[in-house]
Write a protein that holds these residues in place. Sequence first.
Motif, PDB file in Angstrom:
ATOM      1  N   LEU A   1       0.516   2.362   8.853  1.00 56.68           N
ATOM      2  CA  LEU A   1      -0.277   3.418   9.492  1.00 56.68           C
ATOM      3  C   LEU A   1      -1.407   3.162  10.202  1.00 56.68           C
ATOM      4  O   LEU A   1      -2.079   1.992   9.925  1.00 56.68           O
ATOM      5  CB  LEU A   1      -0.720   4.325   8.278  1.00 56.68           C
TER       6      LEU A   1
ATOM      7  N   ALA B   1       0.922  -1.121   0.151  1.00 53.48           N
ATOM      8  CA  ALA B   1      -0.192  -0.088   0.129  1.00 53.48           C
ATOM      9  C   ALA B   1       0.883   1.373  -0.039  1.00 53.48           C
ATOM     10  O   ALA B   1       1.871   1.237   0.615  1.00 53.48           O
ATOM     11  CB  ALA B   1      -0.917  -0.047   1.302  1.00 53.48           C
TER      12      ALA B   1
ATOM     13  N   PHE C   1       5.412   9.831   0.324  1.00 51.30           N
ATOM     14  CA  PHE C   1       4.434   8.687   0.482  1.00 51.30           C
ATOM     15  C   PHE C   1       4.914   7.473   1.148  1.00 51.30           C
ATOM     16  O   PHE C   1       6.224   7.149   1.060  1.00 51.30           O
ATOM     17  CB  PHE C   1       4.145   8.207  -0.912  1.00 51.30           C
TER      18      PHE C   1
ATOM     19  N   THR D   1       0.722   5.524   0.870  1.00 48.43           N
ATOM     20  CA  THR D   1      -0.239   6.630   1.609  1.00 48.43           C
ATOM     21  C   THR D   1       0.453   7.821   1.377  1.00 48.43           C
ATOM     22  O   THR D   1       1.506   7.764   1.725  1.00 48.43           O
ATOM     23  CB  THR D   1      -0.586   6.169   2.956  1.00 48.43           C
ATOM     24  N   PHE D   2      -0.146   8.804   0.821  1.00 48.72           N
ATOM     25  CA  PHE D   2       0.480  10.201   0.769  1.00 48.72           C
ATOM     26  C   PHE D   2       0.467  10.600   2.239  1.00 48.72           C
ATOM     27  O   PHE D   2      -0.379  10.715   3.041  1.00 48.72           O
ATOM     28  CB  PHE D   2      -0.559  11.123  -0.051  1.00 48.72           C
ATOM     29  N   LEU D   3       1.455  11.103   2.482  1.00 45.45           N
ATOM     30  CA  LEU D   3       1.927  11.794   3.689  1.00 45.45           C
ATOM     31  C   LEU D   3       1.984  13.387   3.815  1.00 45.45           C
ATOM     32  O   LEU D   3       1.238  14.047   4.362  1.00 45.45           O
ATOM     33  CB  LEU D   3       3.383  11.387   4.669  1.00 45.45           C
TER      34      LEU D   3
ATOM     35  N   SER E   1       2.015  -1.093   5.101  1.00 45.85           N
ATOM     36  CA  SER E   1       0.697  -0.998   5.882  1.00 45.85           C
ATOM     37  C   SER E   1       1.154  -0.585   7.535  1.00 45.85           C
ATOM     38  O   SER E   1       0.746  -1.050   8.509  1.00 45.85           O
ATOM     39  CB  SER E   1      -0.213  -2.251   5.881  1.00 45.85           C
TER      40      SER E   1
ATOM     41  N   LYS F   1      -2.044  14.506   7.485  1.00 45.31           N
ATOM     42  CA  LYS F   1      -1.840  13.869   8.930  1.00 45.31           C
ATOM     43  C   LYS F   1      -0.853  14.648   9.611  1.00 45.31           C
ATOM     44  O   LYS F   1      -0.597  14.418  10.913  1.00 45.31           O
ATOM     45  CB  LYS F   1      -1.430  12.309   8.950  1.00 45.31           C
TER      46      LYS F   1
END
Length: 150
Positions: free
Chosen positions: A150, A23, A144, A25-27, A148, A62
């Motif tokens: 997060l 996965a 990014f 995920t944009f940070l 997984s 976040k």
Amino acid sequence: MTFLRVFLLSLAANVLAAPKPPAVTFLYSANVTSGAPTIIGSTPLGNRVVIPIISGEFSGPKLSGKIFSGTIWSLTSPTGINTADAIYVMQTTDGATIMVTEKAHIPNIDIFFETASPKYGWLNNVTAFASETPTNGVASINVFAIGSTL
């Protein structure tokens, strides 16, 4: 016999199936301003330059805040391969400090975080990836998280 054939075919299909990619995920996005470089020159490893990080800002879903002091160590090998390491400090809008370590094979960057903040402690387990677009002393970076965590 038919059952065994079906079982072996399904087993082979599972083994031969491509693995699922992790996965992503944009940070956050960041703009980092650097200062005047100090040219070390041509060393046995290549052309070495040290660049101070002056300031910057980052913003994402976040976390967001400002980037403070840091340093980039850039090396261009005799064959033209450009690598860079950087360490700098980010401070979130709510006051947490986060140390960022970058290992780059330009333009691709691996990013690791270290913080004592309970709120952002999840970053200590994140491996991130970024791609950088440098322009006139300001680098734009999109970061990014991979996997997984997060």
